[in-house]
Scaffold this motif. Sequence first.
Motif, PDB file in Angstrom:
ATOM      1  N   GLN A 125       3.133  32.338  15.852  1.00 29.83           N
ATOM      2  CA  GLN A 125       3.921  32.442  14.631  1.00 29.83           C
ATOM      3  C   GLN A 125       3.742  33.796  13.970  1.00 29.83           C
ATOM      4  O   GLN A 125       2.620  34.311  13.872  1.00 29.83           O
ATOM      5  CB  GLN A 125       3.518  31.339  13.645  1.00 29.83           C
ATOM      6  CG  GLN A 125       4.378  31.274  12.400  1.00 29.83           C
ATOM      7  CD  GLN A 125       4.060  30.051  11.541  1.00 29.83           C
ATOM      8  OE1 GLN A 125       3.113  29.327  11.807  1.00 29.83           O
ATOM      9  NE2 GLN A 125       4.857  29.827  10.521  1.00 29.83           N
ATOM     10  N   ARG A 126       4.853  34.369  13.595  1.00 35.00           N
ATOM     11  CA  ARG A 126       4.899  35.547  12.740  1.00 35.00           C
ATOM     12  C   ARG A 126       6.202  35.469  11.962  1.00 35.00           C
ATOM     13  O   ARG A 126       7.019  34.557  12.173  1.00 35.00           O
ATOM     14  CB  ARG A 126       4.840  36.833  13.573  1.00 35.00           C
ATOM     15  CG  ARG A 126       6.009  37.022  14.536  1.00 35.00           C
ATOM     16  CD  ARG A 126       6.067  38.417  15.086  1.00 35.00           C
ATOM     17  NE  ARG A 126       6.998  38.576  16.164  1.00 35.00           N
ATOM     18  CZ  ARG A 126       8.322  38.686  16.048  1.00 35.00           C
ATOM     19  NH1 ARG A 126       8.875  38.635  14.845  1.00 35.00           N
ATOM     20  NH2 ARG A 126       9.098  38.838  17.104  1.00 35.00           N
ATOM     21  N   GLU A 127       6.435  36.400  11.062  1.00 34.43           N
ATOM     22  CA  GLU A 127       7.662  36.386  10.286  1.00 34.43           C
ATOM     23  C   GLU A 127       8.871  36.524  11.215  1.00 34.43           C
ATOM     24  O   GLU A 127       8.967  37.463  11.998  1.00 34.43           O
ATOM     25  CB  GLU A 127       7.659  37.525   9.266  1.00 34.43           C
ATOM     26  CG  GLU A 127       8.867  37.511   8.346  1.00 34.43           C
ATOM     27  CD  GLU A 127       8.808  38.605   7.291  1.00 34.43           C
ATOM     28  OE1 GLU A 127       9.779  38.725   6.521  1.00 34.43           O
ATOM     29  OE2 GLU A 127       7.801  39.339   7.259  1.00 34.43           O
ATOM     30  N   GLY A 128       9.788  35.561  11.152  1.00 34.10           N
ATOM     31  CA  GLY A 128      11.000  35.610  11.945  1.00 34.10           C
ATOM     32  C   GLY A 128      10.868  35.090  13.358  1.00 34.10           C
ATOM     33  O   GLY A 128      11.827  35.144  14.136  1.00 34.10           O
ATOM     34  N   PHE A 129       9.688  34.564  13.721  1.00 37.79           N
ATOM     35  CA  PHE A 129       9.471  34.083  15.091  1.00 37.79           C
ATOM     36  C   PHE A 129       8.487  32.922  15.067  1.00 37.79           C
ATOM     37  O   PHE A 129       7.426  33.008  14.437  1.00 37.79           O
ATOM     38  CB  PHE A 129       8.922  35.218  15.961  1.00 37.79           C
ATOM     39  CG  PHE A 129       8.687  34.841  17.406  1.00 37.79           C
ATOM     40  CD1 PHE A 129       9.649  35.092  18.364  1.00 37.79           C
ATOM     41  CD2 PHE A 129       7.497  34.230  17.800  1.00 37.79           C
ATOM     42  CE1 PHE A 129       9.440  34.753  19.695  1.00 37.79           C
ATOM     43  CE2 PHE A 129       7.278  33.884  19.121  1.00 37.79           C
ATOM     44  CZ  PHE A 129       8.254  34.145  20.073  1.00 37.79           C
ATOM     45  N   GLU A 130       8.829  31.828  15.766  1.00 37.74           N
ATOM     46  CA  GLU A 130       7.932  30.680  15.803  1.00 37.74           C
ATOM     47  C   GLU A 130       8.057  29.958  17.138  1.00 37.74           C
ATOM     48  O   GLU A 130       9.160  29.676  17.613  1.00 37.74           O
ATOM     49  CB  GLU A 130       8.237  29.707  14.662  1.00 37.74           C
ATOM     50  CG  GLU A 130       7.263  28.555  14.561  1.00 37.74           C
ATOM     51  CD  GLU A 130       7.447  27.717  13.310  1.00 37.74           C
ATOM     52  OE1 GLU A 130       6.788  26.671  13.199  1.00 37.74           O
ATOM     53  OE2 GLU A 130       8.248  28.120  12.452  1.00 37.74           O
ATOM     54  N   LEU A 131       6.911  29.667  17.746  1.00 40.93           N
ATOM     55  CA  LEU A 131       6.839  28.945  19.018  1.00 40.93           C
ATOM     56  C   LEU A 131       5.880  27.784  18.853  1.00 40.93           C
ATOM     57  O   LEU A 131       4.788  27.938  18.297  1.00 40.93           O
ATOM     58  CB  LEU A 131       6.329  29.884  20.126  1.00 40.93           C
ATOM     59  CG  LEU A 131       5.971  29.247  21.473  1.00 40.93           C
ATOM     60  CD1 LEU A 131       7.231  28.810  22.204  1.00 40.93           C
ATOM     61  CD2 LEU A 131       5.177  30.229  22.335  1.00 40.93           C
TER      62      LEU A 131
END
Length: 245
Positions: A125-131
């Motif tokens: 997870q980071r800003e603008g991306f999630e797995l």
Amino acid sequence: WMNVSVDDLRLESGSLGALDAVLSREQDYWRFNLDGERIRGSLRFPASAAAERSLVANFERVHWPRAGAARDRPPGAPSTLDPASIPALNLVIDDLRFGGLALGEFRFKSHRIVEGIEIEQLSAQREGFELSGSGAWTRTGPAPVTQMRIRLSTDDLGQALTDSGFDIAMQNGLAVINLDGAWPGSPLDLSLERLEGRINLVVSEGVIPEASPGAGRLLGLVSLNSIPRRLRLGFTDVFGEGLAF
């Protein structure tokens, strides 16, 4: 117990730069500390039969070099390693990167079962991306099999593909990808050639520059015969003046 310094640690995928490694004993466990330009953190693993059979890893950063041309080669034979021989794993990486792709905080947690390994948590997870995902790596027949449910969402698919090393002129793109499937070997053996299951991809608010929006070419994007090439990100036959979707 052991202290090693390497000026430039090189792997098949590239260089990890300078690295200091220290192995020490902590009662029933070994601790392996790594401190370098691309990797910094520690691993703890059993040193005696009295220790819990688990591997605990905490890293401040892991910046893995991009494999380059290896990505374009067909996958090798899947792993035959018996997952029942693998210890439980609890892995936390504060800053994980593969080549130019920043995955942010990464977590992997598993526990042992009779058939192998049950994966409780797979997340990045980071800003603008999630797995996120879960599943199992087991062996109940002649060869090991991995089964996973994975969900990936990003607010800029074009940038994520570029950072991953794909040569595709896509801009922006909100995307949600859901995968529910199985493949032979370990979780690292995932490839479209081996996957049996379902992939659901929804993309919106994206632009493919210099693609003609003609109706015939739009139908070409979703024709059944073109699906294998689309999965390899082959859109050359629809490129023209620009396509927004």
